[in-house]
Scaffold this active site. Structure first.
Site, short mmCIF file in Angstrom:
data_model
loop_
_atom_site.label_atom_id
_atom_site.label_comp_id
_atom_site.label_asym_id
_atom_site.label_seq_id
_atom_site.Cartn_x
_atom_site.Cartn_y
_atom_site.Cartn_z
CB CYS A 1 5.56 10.63 47.36
SG CYS A 1 7.32 10.50 47.71
CG ASN B 1 10.66 10.98 51.99
OD1 ASN B 1 11.30 10.99 53.05
ND2 ASN B 1 10.42 12.09 51.33
CB CYS C 1 10.75 10.04 43.12
SG CYS C 1 11.75 8.61 42.68
NE ARG C 2 5.43 10.16 43.48
CZ ARG C 2 4.39 9.35 43.70
NH1 ARG C 2 3.23 9.64 43.15
NH2 ARG C 2 4.52 8.28 44.47
CB SER C 3 7.49 13.72 49.16
OG SER C 3 8.22 12.62 49.60
CG ASP D 1 5.54 5.96 41.48
OD1 ASP D 1 6.71 6.30 41.26
OD2 ASP D 1 5.22 4.99 42.19
P1 4NP Z 1 8.20 8.26 45.21
O1 4NP Z 1 8.58 7.16 44.11
O2 4NP Z 1 6.96 7.73 45.91
O3 4NP Z 1 7.92 9.48 44.41
O4 4NP Z 1 9.40 8.40 46.14
C1 4NP Z 1 8.75 5.81 44.41
C2 4NP Z 1 9.91 5.37 45.02
C3 4NP Z 1 10.09 4.03 45.27
C4 4NP Z 1 9.13 3.12 44.90
C5 4NP Z 1 7.95 3.55 44.29
C6 4NP Z 1 7.77 4.89 44.05
N1 4NP Z 1 9.33 1.73 45.11
O5 4NP Z 1 8.50 0.93 44.67
O6 4NP Z 1 10.34 1.36 45.75
#
Ligand code: 4NP
Length: 160
Positions: free
Chosen positions: A9, A12, A14-16, A127
């Site tokens: 994702c 790294n 939240c989702r992955s 997201d």
């Molecule tokens: P992820 O979520 O891609 O599922 O880990 C996010 C984590 C951090 C950010 C965006 C999405 N950020 O903008 O820092």
């Protein structure tokens, strides 16, 4: 041969890491851990070295998943060789991964998580970072559905 799966994702956190935990739990529950190499990474290195998002961890742990992985950035030079399945969470992840692919063989390894969905009709794992609590719940719903479909697919090809 071992099946190797990398979930990807943006951050790294939240989702992955959740996909990694959900898929690992399913693999362990079926007694298949010896046959799988499972990891996760982010297309950005913004949170590299840090733990999973606290909100995501809270929702995951309520469903029995502990998010233990530490964020790292996807490395095209090693990850395209190490993993057979490279699974992005949304269309932006897929575009970024395709742009990093070195050749057609790398490109063939790239899939979107929702390609493996069984019941739910989403085309991305959205997201959750800037949204509310329900976004984290939706991530887990989608991941449980798609990880079940992924495991069916990897097991079918492993037994061939
Ligand atoms: P992820 O979520 O891609 O599922 O880990 C996010 C984590 C951090 C950010 C965006 C999405 N950020 O903008 O820092």
């Amino acid at each position: 041969m071992k099946k190797s799966v990398l979930f990807v994702c943006l951050g790294n956190i939240c989702r992955s890491p959740s996909a990694e935990a959900v898929f690992t739990a399913m693999v362990n529950q079926k007694g298949l851990s010896a046959f799988y190499d499972i990891d996760s990474a982010g297309t950005s290195g913004w949170h590299a070295g840090g733990p999973a998002d606290r909100r995501m961890s809270k929702h995951a742990s309520r469903r029995g998943y502990e998010l233990t992985s530490i964020s790292r950035k996807f490395d095209p030079q090693t990850d395209f060789d190490r993993f057979e399945y490279i699974i992005g969470m949304d269309d932006e992840n897929i575009r970024t991964l395709r742009a990093m692919a070195r050749n057609a063989e790398d490109r063939k390894k790239i899939h979107k998580m929702t390609d493996f969905r069984q019941e739910l009709s989403y085309n991305e794992v959205p997201d959750p970072y800037y949204g509310g609590e329900e976004g984290f719940e939706l991530v887990l719903y989608l991941l449980e559905d798609a990880c079940a479909g992924l495991l069916e697919k990897t097991e079918a090809s492993r037994k061939q």
